[in-house]
Design a protein around this motif. Structure first.
Motif, mmCIF file in Angstrom:
data_model
loop_
_atom_site.group_PDB
_atom_site.id
_atom_site.type_symbol
_atom_site.label_atom_id
_atom_site.label_comp_id
_atom_site.label_asym_id
_atom_site.label_seq_id
_atom_site.Cartn_x
_atom_site.Cartn_y
_atom_site.Cartn_z
ATOM 1 N N GLU A 207 0.803 -1.223 0.000
ATOM 2 C CA GLU A 207 0.000 0.000 0.000
ATOM 3 C C GLU A 207 0.839 1.277 0.000
ATOM 4 N N ARG A 208 2.139 1.169 -0.058
ATOM 5 C CA ARG A 208 2.985 2.373 -0.055
ATOM 6 C C ARG A 208 2.659 3.228 -1.289
ATOM 7 N N PRO A 209 2.318 4.495 -1.111
ATOM 8 C CA PRO A 209 1.965 5.324 -2.266
ATOM 9 C C PRO A 209 3.165 5.540 -3.198
ATOM 10 N N VAL A 210 2.885 5.502 -4.491
ATOM 11 C CA VAL A 210 3.908 5.732 -5.516
ATOM 12 C C VAL A 210 3.346 6.713 -6.537
ATOM 13 N N THR A 211 4.119 7.719 -6.881
ATOM 14 C CA THR A 211 3.729 8.656 -7.934
ATOM 15 C C THR A 211 4.495 8.319 -9.207
ATOM 16 N N LEU A 212 3.743 8.084 -10.288
ATOM 17 C CA LEU A 212 4.331 7.882 -11.616
ATOM 18 C C LEU A 212 4.204 9.196 -12.383
ATOM 19 N N ALA A 213 5.324 9.718 -12.837
ATOM 20 C CA ALA A 213 5.315 10.945 -13.642
ATOM 21 C C ALA A 213 5.865 10.592 -15.020
ATOM 22 N N ARG A 214 5.012 10.691 -16.030
ATOM 23 C CA ARG A 214 5.360 10.255 -17.388
ATOM 24 C C ARG A 214 5.365 11.436 -18.342
ATOM 25 N N GLN A 222 1.631 12.979 -17.903
ATOM 26 C CA GLN A 222 0.650 12.295 -17.059
ATOM 27 C C GLN A 222 1.290 12.012 -15.705
ATOM 28 N N ILE A 223 0.596 12.400 -14.641
ATOM 29 C CA ILE A 223 1.097 12.213 -13.278
ATOM 30 C C ILE A 223 -0.017 11.581 -12.458
ATOM 31 N N THR A 224 0.269 10.461 -11.831
ATOM 32 C CA THR A 224 -0.736 9.787 -11.026
ATOM 33 C C THR A 224 -0.085 9.167 -9.807
#
Length: 304
Positions: A207-214, A222-224
């Motif tokens: 459950e560790r949050p991860v931000t993907l920045a493409r 795209q950032i999520t």
């Protein structure tokens, strides 16, 4: 020259020309990571002024400069990339020692962090030559600025830059296990053809949050932010999501109640006991991770 950038060189001259740019200096110049408008005025001025342009890919940099109407003779160009950095650095040193201004740029962003340039900067500094940074675009700081992942407290702030993880599955798994033990924010880079494999490996973080920045600063940016366990599924939902260069930000591990209590107990015990004894007892009493308590104890001792 691109019509939209027609006034850029005049603005660069007006803003930066009055500053001093010593000869025999290496200028490490950040360039846009996608959006050409992210070039700085000082970078444009130095790129015009430089006697030599050392760059990761001369064709790529020539296209960038032409967009701004900068045209350099062939003798001013020097390829310097990861495969020839040591040899080409010697050519740069010779030109610097002859009094030239040399500007170094990588294909995108700030050189010397994940791109080539660090060995060149080190060689110039070791030779007693001046190395001048021209800051600007960086995919790392761009992603961090919007991820909201770097804690600001004195004890839990900062981030770890891990760059590209190993390509072999076993080595990559081992690297992720090491990151799992790191409670601070961690920043990774990944190429499109390996992002799915990385996402599958990061599923171990749960459950560790991860931000993907493409595709940062580009048309299809795209950032999520998702739980690590959900990354692989999110990528599979749309093939377009695997395109482009990625910055991956692992958010810091939230301190558990046990950890918070452990730190409180640790501070009290350190007033009466040696460091190792205080850490052992605090971990036994509260159940907080001993390695985190030990690092906190070292930090507290350093402050006292």
């Amino acid at each position: 020259m691109s019509a939209s950038f027609a006034l850029a060189l005049d603005a660069a001259h007006a803003a930066a020309a009055a500053q001093h740019y010593p000869q025999g200096a290496l200028y490490v110049v950040a360039t846009p990571i996608g959006n050409l408008a992210d070039i700085t005025l000082r970078a444009l001025h130095v790129l015009q002024l430089a006697d030599t342009l050392a760059c990761e890919d001369t064709r790529h940099t020539q296209a960038l400069l032409r967009a701004y109407g900068i045209d350099k003779p062939a003798a001013h160009w020097l390829a310097l990339h990861q495969h020839n950095e040591a040899q080409a650095a010697q050519t740069v040193l010779e030109r610097l020692q002859a009094g030239q201004r040399v500007a170094y740029v990588s294909d995108a962003g700030t050189p010397g962090i994940s791109d080539p340039g660090a060995r060149l900067a080190a060689a110039a500094a070791s030779a007693g030559l001046r190395v001048v940074p021209l800051p600007g675009a960086s995919s790392i700081t761009a992603a961090l600025s919007v991820a909201g992942a770097v804690a600001s407290g004195a004890d839990d702030g900062g981030f770890v830059f891990a760059g590209f993880l190993p390509t072999k599955a076993g080595e990559r798994d081992a690297a992720v296990q090491r990151l799992q033990a790191e409670s601070r924010c961690c920043v990774l880079l990944e190429a499109p053809h390996r992002i799915a494999a990385l996402a599958a490996t990061l599923a171990a973080l749960g459950e560790r949050p991860v931000t993907l920045a493409r595709e940062l600063t580009k048309q299809f940016e795209q950032i999520t932010t998702l739980p690590a366990a959900a990354l692989a599924g999110w990528l599979q939902q749309d093939p377009l999501r695997c395109r482009g260069e990625f910055v991956v930000v692992l958010h810091p591990v939230a301190a558990s109640a046990d950890t918070a209590q452990g730190l409180d107990v640790l501070q009290r015990l350190l007033q009466e006991l040696p460091l190792k004894s205080a850490v052992r007892l605090a971990a036994d009493i509260t159940g907080a991770p001993r390695n985190q308590l030990y690092e906190a104890a070292l930090a507290l001792k350093a402050q006292s």
